[in-house]
Write an enzyme that holds these catalytic residues in place. Structure first.
Site, PDB file in Angstrom:
ATOM      1  N   GLY A 155      99.156  40.746  -3.917  1.00  0.00           N
ATOM      2  CA  GLY A 155      98.617  42.112  -3.359  1.00  0.00           C
ATOM      3  C   GLY A 155      97.225  42.449  -2.739  1.00  0.00           C
ATOM      4  O   GLY A 155      96.999  42.756  -1.621  1.00  0.00           O
ATOM      5  N   CYS A 156      96.290  41.606  -3.357  1.00  0.00           N
ATOM      6  CA  CYS A 156      95.174  41.370  -2.659  1.00  0.00           C
ATOM      7  C   CYS A 156      95.255  40.529  -1.599  1.00  0.00           C
ATOM      8  O   CYS A 156      94.487  40.825  -0.697  1.00  0.00           O
ATOM      9  CB  CYS A 156      94.002  40.829  -3.637  1.00  0.00           C
ATOM     10  SG  CYS A 156      94.082  41.661  -5.261  1.00  0.00           S
ATOM     11  N   THR A 157      95.958  39.754  -1.394  1.00  0.00           N
ATOM     12  CA  THR A 157      96.003  38.727  -0.061  1.00  0.00           C
ATOM     13  C   THR A 157      96.730  39.564   1.114  1.00  0.00           C
ATOM     14  O   THR A 157      96.065  39.703   2.325  1.00  0.00           O
ATOM     15  CB  THR A 157      96.912  37.598  -0.425  1.00  0.00           C
ATOM     16  OG1 THR A 157      96.202  36.641  -1.484  1.00  0.00           O
ATOM     17  CG2 THR A 157      97.352  36.944   0.979  1.00  0.00           C
TER      18      THR A 157
END
Length: 259
Positions: A155-157
């Protein structure tokens, strides 16, 4: 000599005596008949009971089916979205790379800032391990500060690469982009190199600035972003926000300021 007369008694008809009298039923016969009658009655009663049981069982099954459907619908209604599931997964592994830090310093902001407030003055490390004074971020231009739970997680990527892909558009609008997380500078450098992130990454292992922004959730970081104008005043914040929506919403807001 007197003649004697002898009267002959009338004879009963042989037909009458020949007729067979109905024989009274024996005790065994009476008992058999009673048992037969009871058996018929019992059979009838059992059949009725069985039909009633089958009917009740069918209705019971219908009730169970309805309850099962309602329970299944309730479970479906509570199922999180893919984005929420991914955020939970990212936050589940969101542990600071640095050793656990002591309590927040007394001079650090304790209350979350809101729109109209100024970016807190703190010193953090960037991905290169260099000191960064937060007021310097907004000294020359506006800033978009986006927060991620854990570097190099799915998700952060998605969020970080989204800002990477429109980074030049932010620069054209005179806004810098910074990523903020509780990861160590070493972890951030690896992620930056791996995904070709063109903007700086700020390390906040104690979650001092993250807490001041209102994005700390215990030992976790809420996915979010904040837009500061030149000079440091907070113009907009989205907390929480979906990974794919964060870059788009931040860019739309800044474009709206120019119109």
């Amino acid at each position: 000599m007197a003649e004697s007369s002898t009267e002959t008694a009338p004879r009963r008809s042989s037909r009458i005596s020949a007729q067979a009298r109905p024989e009274a039923p024996t005790k065994r016969a009476r008992k058999g008949a009673s048992a037969t009658a009871n058996g018929v009655a019992k059979s009838t009663k059992t059949g009725s009971t069985r039909k009633r049981a089958l009917k009740e069982g069918k209705e019971g099954n219908q009730d169970v089916d309805v309850d099962a459907e309602r329970e299944q619908d309730a479970k479906k209604a509570k199922l999180p979205s893919p984005e929420e599931t991914q955020d939970a997964a990212d936050m589940a592994v969101d542990e600071p790379s640095a050793p656990a830090a002591p309590s927040t310093p007394s001079d650090a902001p304790k209350n979350a800032i809101d729109v109209g407030d100024t970016l807190p003055s703190l010193v953090l490390k960037n991905e290169k391990g260099e000191d960064v004074d937060t007021p310097s971020l907004t000294a020359e231009k506006g800033v978009v500060l986006f927060l991620v739970p854990k570097a190099d997680t799915p998700g952060c990527t998605t969020q970080a690469c989204g800002f990477r892909d429109v980074w030049e558009e932010f620069e054209a609008l005179d806004y810098g982009v910074y990523c903020l997380s509780a990861d160590s500078p070493t972890a951030q450098t690896k992620w930056q190199t791996k995904k070709l992130l063109p903007y700086p990454l700020l390390s906040d292992p104690q979650r001092t600035l993250i807490s001041a922004l209102g994005a700390a959730d215990g030992n976790k970081t809420k996915r979010s972003h904040f837009v500061f104008e030149k000079g440091g005043k907070l113009l907009d914040k989205k907390i929480p926000v979906k990974p794919a929506d964060s870059p788009r919403l931040a860019l739309e807001f800044i474009n709206g300021l120019a119109n």
